[in-house]
Design a protein around this motif. Structure first.
Motif, PDB file in Angstrom:
ATOM      1  N   TRP A 173       1.145  -1.085   0.128  1.00  0.00           N
ATOM      2  CA  TRP A 173       0.062  -0.238  -0.005  1.00  0.00           C
ATOM      3  C   TRP A 173       0.523   0.822  -0.210  1.00  0.00           C
ATOM      4  O   TRP A 173       1.725   1.091   0.398  1.00  0.00           O
ATOM      5  CB  TRP A 173      -0.865  -0.283   0.968  1.00  0.00           C
ATOM      6  N   LYS A 221       0.496   6.100   1.605  1.00  0.00           N
ATOM      7  CA  LYS A 221      -0.650   6.372   1.653  1.00  0.00           C
ATOM      8  C   LYS A 221      -0.458   7.679   0.230  1.00  0.00           C
ATOM      9  O   LYS A 221       0.642   8.415   0.565  1.00  0.00           O
ATOM     10  CB  LYS A 221      -0.467   6.637   3.084  1.00  0.00           C
ATOM     11  N   ASN A 223     -11.057   8.137   4.202  1.00  0.00           N
ATOM     12  CA  ASN A 223     -11.637   8.370   5.014  1.00  0.00           C
ATOM     13  C   ASN A 223     -11.751   7.593   6.262  1.00  0.00           C
ATOM     14  O   ASN A 223     -10.817   6.612   6.996  1.00  0.00           O
ATOM     15  CB  ASN A 223     -13.719   8.930   4.614  1.00  0.00           C
ATOM     16  N   VAL A 269      -8.959   4.987   8.101  1.00  0.00           N
ATOM     17  CA  VAL A 269      -8.211   5.555   9.056  1.00  0.00           C
ATOM     18  C   VAL A 269      -8.174   3.498   9.913  1.00  0.00           C
ATOM     19  O   VAL A 269      -7.601   3.572  10.129  1.00  0.00           O
ATOM     20  CB  VAL A 269      -9.803   6.000  10.075  1.00  0.00           C
ATOM     21  N   ASP A 329      -5.116   1.660   9.073  1.00  0.00           N
ATOM     22  CA  ASP A 329      -3.793   2.051   9.459  1.00  0.00           C
ATOM     23  C   ASP A 329      -4.403   1.311  10.814  1.00  0.00           C
ATOM     24  O   ASP A 329      -2.390   1.118  11.569  1.00  0.00           O
ATOM     25  CB  ASP A 329      -3.771   3.804   9.742  1.00  0.00           C
ATOM     26  N   LEU A 330      -4.965   1.002  11.315  1.00  0.00           N
ATOM     27  CA  LEU A 330      -5.220   0.920  13.224  1.00  0.00           C
ATOM     28  C   LEU A 330      -5.205  -0.670  12.606  1.00  0.00           C
ATOM     29  O   LEU A 330      -3.923  -1.482  13.170  1.00  0.00           O
ATOM     30  CB  LEU A 330      -6.332   1.331  13.592  1.00  0.00           C
ATOM     31  N   ILE A 377      -2.533  -2.606  10.707  1.00  0.00           N
ATOM     32  CA  ILE A 377      -1.515  -2.700  10.043  1.00  0.00           C
ATOM     33  C   ILE A 377      -1.117  -2.579  11.286  1.00  0.00           C
ATOM     34  O   ILE A 377       0.181  -3.095  11.374  1.00  0.00           O
ATOM     35  CB  ILE A 377      -1.238  -2.167   8.389  1.00  0.00           C
ATOM     36  N   VAL A 378      -1.038  -2.162  11.675  1.00  0.00           N
ATOM     37  CA  VAL A 378      -0.259  -1.348  13.742  1.00  0.00           C
ATOM     38  C   VAL A 378      -0.312  -2.578  13.961  1.00  0.00           C
ATOM     39  O   VAL A 378       0.228  -2.798  15.621  1.00  0.00           O
ATOM     40  CB  VAL A 378      -0.075  -0.220  14.057  1.00  0.00           C
ATOM     41  N   TYR A 431      -3.888  -3.410  16.331  1.00  0.00           N
ATOM     42  CA  TYR A 431      -4.744  -3.219  16.991  1.00  0.00           C
ATOM     43  C   TYR A 431      -5.832  -4.228  17.110  1.00  0.00           C
ATOM     44  O   TYR A 431      -6.615  -4.538  15.865  1.00  0.00           O
ATOM     45  CB  TYR A 431      -5.596  -1.679  17.053  1.00  0.00           C
ATOM     46  N   LYS A 474     -10.503  -2.060  20.205  1.00  0.00           N
ATOM     47  CA  LYS A 474      -9.917  -1.172  20.170  1.00  0.00           C
ATOM     48  C   LYS A 474     -10.175   0.178  19.061  1.00  0.00           C
ATOM     49  O   LYS A 474     -10.317   1.253  19.502  1.00  0.00           O
ATOM     50  CB  LYS A 474      -8.379  -1.093  20.253  1.00  0.00           C
ATOM     51  N   MET A 489     -11.488   3.833  18.897  1.00  0.00           N
ATOM     52  CA  MET A 489     -10.360   5.015  18.011  1.00  0.00           C
ATOM     53  C   MET A 489     -11.198   5.138  17.623  1.00  0.00           C
ATOM     54  O   MET A 489     -11.524   6.699  17.525  1.00  0.00           O
ATOM     55  CB  MET A 489      -9.585   3.734  17.302  1.00  0.00           C
ATOM     56  N   VAL A 541     -12.170   9.580  17.166  1.00  0.00           N
ATOM     57  CA  VAL A 541     -11.664  10.445  16.020  1.00  0.00           C
ATOM     58  C   VAL A 541     -13.416  10.217  15.176  1.00  0.00           C
ATOM     59  O   VAL A 541     -13.084  11.768  14.564  1.00  0.00           O
ATOM     60  CB  VAL A 541     -10.989   9.393  14.575  1.00  0.00           C
TER      61      VAL A 541
END
Lengths: 499, 91
Positions: free
Chosen positions: B15, B17, B37, B41, B44-45, B47-48, B50, B54, B58, B62
Motif C-alpha cells: 500500500w 498513502k 476517510n 483510518v 492504519d489501525l 496494520i499496526v 490493534y 480497540k 479509536m 476520531v
C-alpha cells in the motif's frame, strides 16, 4: 595568509567594497512591524540592526533585515558608520549603493506576537516515559514518567487547536509530538494523526506532523511513521560505541541496531528525516566522521548536531559539553561534508535564514499539552523553568473547554530578544534570539559571551560567508585563531560602535 | 466477533498513502482498492496491530460517532476485505 578577495569576477578592483545581497528565504517573518509598545528601547533604533564584524584585516558589513552582506576595508567601514550616524553623503559607487540599501530596503523589524491568540503549532506530550536510559537525559522523572495522555484528552486537544485554526482562517496547521518518547504512548499518535487530518480537510488547510523520537520502534511502527508523518527528528549520536554509551536501553542493552534499521527504512520513504546527534567533549572530534557515515548509510534531509545540555544525569555520567571552539570548527567541517551530499547541516541558533524574536516556540503562542491536561508554552520540565524563575504554564484543558490565562500568554510573549539587552548589539540577535529561555542565560556585560554564544557566532559567520560565496575568506579566518577571537569576542557588533 | 480478534493483511498486499487516501495493491493479481476517510483510518489501525474492539474505540473518538455505529460499519468493511483476500483473522 591568502589575499582577501576584494572583488567578485568581472568587478573593478579599485572598488572599496564587495556587496552581496543575500537572497535568503526569510523564516518566521512577523506580520506588520512598526512601533512596538511595552518593549525595551534598544531595538527601536534601526541602525542597531546594522553590524560590522572585524574579519582578518577587513570588515564584514551585515544587515540581516536588508538581506545585505559586504566585505569592506577599515576606511570604508568608518565612512559607512559616519554615514549612518550623521547621514553624511558617501556619494555614488559601491558605498553609496550600500547606504542606499541600508536606508530603503529593510524588512519589517521582527516583533513579538500581538493580538489574538493564534498558536504556531499544537505540541502533544503523549507521555514523559521512555524506553531508553540516555546517560545525559534530564527528562528522567520517575514521578511524572508513568503518566500516559488519556485518549479523550488527546482528542479534545486536537479539536480545540483545529477550532482555533479554522476560526483564524489559517491555511496551515501543525502537530508536534515530544516526550519522553512519544511512541511509548503510540495510541495517542494513532488517534490524533487521523483526527487532525480529518479536521484539516474540513477546515481547508494543509496539515503537517513532526515527531522527535529515539527511533527504537518496531518495523511495522516505523512503516506507519514513514507513511503518516512529515518530519521525523531521530536521535542517533554516532556509531555503536557512541550510541550505546550515550543512549542504552533501560535494561542496558544496545539501542543501536534498531535505530539504524529504522533510519534506513525512513530513508527510503517520503518523510523528511532529520538525524540529530548529541555531542560531548569525547565525541566532538568525530563529528565529521559521523556526518560522513550519515550521508553514506542514510538519506537524511538534515543533520543536526547539538552539544550535550548539562544535567545532573550528564554530570554523573561524566558527559560534558564540548569546547565551543572545537564544536564550531568540527561542525563546519561536518557541514561541508553534509552540503556536498545535499544534506542540510543544522545548528539551530546559527540559522541565518531565521528572523525571529524567540529562539523556540515560547512566545509564538505554541501550546504544549501535557498528559495531565496542563497547557504550557514550553515542552521542557516544569522544574527546569522554575529553577530559572519562570512560570510557563498557559492554562489547562478540561474536557473540550480550554482555560487560558491571558496574563500567562502575555508573559510568554514577553520572553523575546527585545527584552534581552545582552543581545542588543550582537549580529546573531535576529537569528538565535538569545537562545533557549530556560537553558541559556543572556545576561552580563557586553561581550561576555558564553559557550552557546561563541559557537553560534562562529557558525553563523561562516554561514554568512558561505552565502556570499566567500568560502576562501571563511577558510582563512577559520585557520587563524587570533583573528577568530578578535571577531568572536567583539563586545558590540553594531556598525555605529566601530572605532 | 471476539474481543481479542486481530487481523493481518495478506503478504501479497502492498500500500501507499497520499493526501489522506490509501491505495492497496495485490501484487499477485494486480487488483487495487482506494481507501478514503473511515476505511483509511481502519486500515492504519489494523496494520499496526490493534484488535477489533480497540479499533472501534479509536474510530469512535476520531469521528465522534457512537461505538455501535462504528462497529456496524467496521464489521462490514472487514467482511468485505476478508472476502477480497486483503486481510485474514489471526488470533
Amino acid at each position: 595568509m591568502m589575499p582577501i578577495p576584494q572583488t567578485r569576477q568581472g568587478e573593478q578592483k579599485e572598488s572599496p567594497a564587495e556587496a552581496c545581497p543575500l537572497s535568503l528565504p526569510s523564516a518566521s517573518l512577523p506580520k506588520g512591524g512598526g512601533a512596538i509598545r511595552g518593549m525595551s528601547a534598544f531595538g527601536a533604533h534601526p541602525d542597531h540592526n546594522i553590524f560590522a564584524l572585524i574579519l582578518l584585516s577587513k570588515f564584514l558589513i551585515y544587515a540581516p533585515l536588508q538581506n545585505l552582506a559586504a566585505i569592506v576595508d577599515h576606511a570604508a567601514t568608518l565612512r559607512l558608520r559616519d554615514s549612518l550616524s550623521s547621514r553624511e553623503n558617501v556619494g555614488e559607487g559601491r558605498l553609496g549603493e550600500i547606504v542606499r540599501i541600508f536606508n530603503t530596503r529593510a524588512e519589517p523589524t521582527p516583533s513579538p506576537k500581538q493580538g489574538d491568540f493564534a498558536p504556531v503549532f499544537l505540541g502533544l506530550l503523549p507521555t514523559r516515559s521512555c524506553n531508553l536510559a540516555c546517560q545525559y537525559c534530564g527528562f528522567l522523572t520517575p514521578a511524572e514518567s508513568q503518566t500516559v495522555m488519556d485518549l479523550k484528552l488527546a482528542r479534545d486537544a486536537v479539536n480545540w487547536y483545529m477550532d482555533l485554526v479554522r476560526q483564524a482562517g489559517a491555511q496551515h496547521a501543525e502537530v508536534h509530538y515530544f516526550g519522553g518518547e512519544p511512541f511509548c504512548a503510540e495510541e495517542v499518535l494513532d488517534l490524533t494523526v487521523p483526527l487532525a487530518r480529518l479536521r484539516a480537510r474540513e477546515a481547508g488547510c494543509t496539515m503537517r506532523f513532526e515527531v522527535a523520537t529515539n527511533g527504537t520502534f518496531g518495523q511495522k511502527r516505523c512503516q506507519w511513521a514513514a507513511d503518516n508523518l512529515d518530519t521525523i527528528v531521530l536521535s542517533l549520536d554516532g556509531p555503536a560505541e557512541i550510541q550505546d554509551q550515550h543512549r542504552p536501553r533501560k535494561n542496558g542493552n544496545s539501542s543501536f541496531e534498531a535505530v539504524v534499521r529504522n533510519a534506513r527504512i525512513l530513508s527510503e520513504g517520503a518523510v523528511d528525516l532529520c538525524l540529530r546527534a548529541c555531542v560531548t567533549s569525547e565525541t566532538v572530534d568525530r563529528m565529521p566522521e559521523i556526518a560522513a557515515w550519515f550521508c553514506r548509510d542514510f538519506r537524511p534531509s538534515a543533520v543536526s548536531f547539538e552539544p550535550v545540555q548539562p544535567s545532573p544525569q550528564s554530570v554523573a555520567a561524566h558527559l560534558v559539553p564540548p569546547d565551543p571552539w572545537a564544536f564550531a570548527l568540527n561542525f563546519i567541517t561536518a557541514a561541508r561534508i553534509l552540503e556536498s551530499h545535499g544534506v542540510e547541516p543544522v545548528y539551530a541558533s546559527s540559522d541565518i535564514r531565521a528572523r525571529r524574536v524567540s529562539f523556540c516556540p515560547v512566545g509564538q503562542d505554541a501550546v504544549i499539552v501535557s498528559p495531565d491536561g496542563t497547557i504550557s508554552a514550553c515542552y521542557l520540565l516544569q522544574r527546569d523553568w522554575e529553577a530559572k524563575g519562570l512560570d510557563l504554564h498557559l492554562g489547562y484543558l478540561d474536557g473540550s473547554a480550554p482555560h487560558l490565562d491571558a496574563d500567562a500568554i502575555a508573559f510568554a510573549r514577553s520572553l523575546n530578544v527585545w527584552n534581552k539587552p545582552f543581545c542588543e548589539r550582537c549580529f546573531c540577535k535576529w537569528h538565535c534570539a538569545g537562545g533557549c529561555h530556560v537553558n541559556h542565560t543572556s545576561e552580563g556585560p557586553p561581550g561576555a559571551y558564553d559557550q552557546l554564544c561563541i559557537q553560534t557566532r562562529i557558525i553563523a559567520l561562516r554561514n554568512i560567508l558561505k552565502a556570499m560565496g566567500q568560502d576562501a575568506l571563511a577558510g582563512d579566518w577559520l585557520q587563524d585563531r587570533d583573528a577568530m577571537e578578535r571577531t568572536v569576542y567583539q563586545a558590540s557588533d553594531a556598525l555605529l560602535d566601530v572605532r | 466477533m471476539s474481543q481479542a480478534l486481530l487481523y493481518h493483511c495478506s503478504p501479497a498486499i502492498v500500500w501507499v498513502k497520499d493526501a489522506g487516501q490509501t491505495l492497496l495493491v495485490d501484487r499477485e493479481t494486480g487488483q487495487s482498492w482506494l481507501l478514503h476517510n473511515m476505511e483509511a483510518v481502519i486500515w492504519d489501525l489494523l496494520i499496526v496491530g490493534y484488535p477489533y474492539e480497540k479499533i472501534i474505540q479509536m474510530i469512535s473518538l476520531v469521528l465522534s460517532l457512537s461505538e455501535e455505529r462504528v462497529e456496524h460499519t467496521l464489521s462490514g468493511v472487514l467482511r468485505t476485505w476478508q472476502k477480497a483476500g486483503i486481510i485474514h483473522p489471526s488470533g
